[in-house]
Design a protein around this motif. Structure first.
Motif, mmCIF file in Angstrom:
data_model
loop_
_atom_site.group_PDB
_atom_site.id
_atom_site.type_symbol
_atom_site.label_atom_id
_atom_site.label_comp_id
_atom_site.label_asym_id
_atom_site.label_seq_id
_atom_site.Cartn_x
_atom_site.Cartn_y
_atom_site.Cartn_z
ATOM 1 N N ARG A 17 7.617 44.882 16.380
ATOM 2 C CA ARG A 17 7.172 43.832 15.458
ATOM 3 C C ARG A 17 5.651 43.853 15.316
ATOM 4 O O ARG A 17 5.117 43.679 14.223
ATOM 5 C CB ARG A 17 7.649 42.465 15.940
ATOM 6 C CG ARG A 17 7.349 41.372 14.949
ATOM 7 C CD ARG A 17 8.136 41.587 13.657
ATOM 8 N NE ARG A 17 7.693 40.672 12.639
ATOM 9 C CZ ARG A 17 7.451 41.014 11.374
ATOM 10 N NH1 ARG A 17 7.652 42.261 10.972
ATOM 11 N NH2 ARG A 17 7.041 40.139 10.517
ATOM 12 N N GLU A 20 4.751 46.493 12.931
ATOM 13 C CA GLU A 20 5.115 46.099 11.563
ATOM 14 C C GLU A 20 4.055 45.209 10.928
ATOM 15 O O GLU A 20 3.781 45.324 9.732
ATOM 16 C CB GLU A 20 6.454 45.360 11.555
ATOM 17 C CG GLU A 20 7.655 46.234 11.787
ATOM 18 C CD GLU A 20 8.933 45.428 11.951
ATOM 19 O OE1 GLU A 20 8.937 44.204 11.710
ATOM 20 O OE2 GLU A 20 9.965 46.034 12.322
ATOM 21 N N ILE A 21 3.484 44.305 11.721
ATOM 22 C CA ILE A 21 2.494 43.385 11.156
ATOM 23 C C ILE A 21 1.058 43.837 11.401
ATOM 24 O O ILE A 21 0.110 43.155 11.016
ATOM 25 C CB ILE A 21 2.719 41.939 11.640
ATOM 26 C CG1 ILE A 21 2.498 41.789 13.142
ATOM 27 C CG2 ILE A 21 4.101 41.437 11.229
ATOM 28 C CD1 ILE A 21 2.541 40.342 13.640
ATOM 29 N N GLN A 119 0.598 35.057 14.804
ATOM 30 C CA GLN A 119 1.053 36.446 14.973
ATOM 31 C C GLN A 119 1.613 36.664 16.382
ATOM 32 O O GLN A 119 2.649 37.315 16.543
ATOM 33 C CB GLN A 119 -0.111 37.408 14.714
ATOM 34 C CG GLN A 119 -0.569 37.417 13.282
ATOM 35 C CD GLN A 119 -1.880 38.164 13.109
ATOM 36 O OE1 GLN A 119 -2.800 38.051 13.928
ATOM 37 N NE2 GLN A 119 -1.960 38.939 12.029
ATOM 38 N N GLU A 122 5.056 35.252 16.421
ATOM 39 C CA GLU A 122 5.997 36.110 15.692
ATOM 40 C C GLU A 122 6.427 37.300 16.550
ATOM 41 O O GLU A 122 7.605 37.653 16.611
ATOM 42 C CB GLU A 122 5.341 36.589 14.397
ATOM 43 C CG GLU A 122 6.247 37.356 13.485
ATOM 44 C CD GLU A 122 5.600 37.716 12.160
ATOM 45 O OE1 GLU A 122 6.103 38.647 11.513
ATOM 46 O OE2 GLU A 122 4.599 37.082 11.769
#
Length: 133
Positions: A17, A20-21, A119, A122
């Motif tokens: 993840r 991805e960000i 973030q 997340e």
């Protein structure tokens, strides 16, 4: 207790993840006794965030709660103002999540630091979800 294979799954999901960000993160997995089980400092992750990730996980496991929920108690006027000063210092903003087994028993926690608080949350949510039954 969380196994090393489970801890590696949590780390891998968090790293995926984070990639991805576009946020290099520090990801800590602690067992239910608040002892380090696995850790990842992604390339480019901030050195100063290592302790924050570890302490987010420690805070989550000590109280069996997400760190941002604990933060609500610590606010001025909250029911436990100053709680963050206990236990050698707690981290009471988002990014620490307890990890439960299929019977809703605490087996550990994940803590993430390296990006903005949203973030980190997340990434931690994705990491913890790796063991969702």
């Amino acid at each position: 207790m969380i196994t090393i294979d489970e801890a590696r799954k949590v780390i891998a999901a968090g790293e995926a993840r984070a990639r991805e960000i576009g946020v290099p993160a520090n990801i800590a997995v602690l067992d239910a006794g608040a002892h380090l089980k696995a850790f990842s400092r992604m390339d480019g992750a901030l050195l100063g965030s290592i302790d924050i990730a570890l302490n987010k996980a420690r805070t989550a496991v000590l109280f069996s709660m997400r760190t941002e929920a604990i933060g609500e108690f610590c606010k001025p006027g909250g029911t436990s103002f100053g709680l963050e000063q206990t236990n050698g210092g707690l981290v009471v903003f988002a990014g620490g999540i307890p990890v439960m087994d299929g019977k809703n028993i605490l087996i550990g926690a994940v803590g993430v630091s390296g990006g903005a608080v949203a973030q980190d949350l997340e990434i931690a949510q994705a990491a913890a979800a790796a063991l969702a039954v």
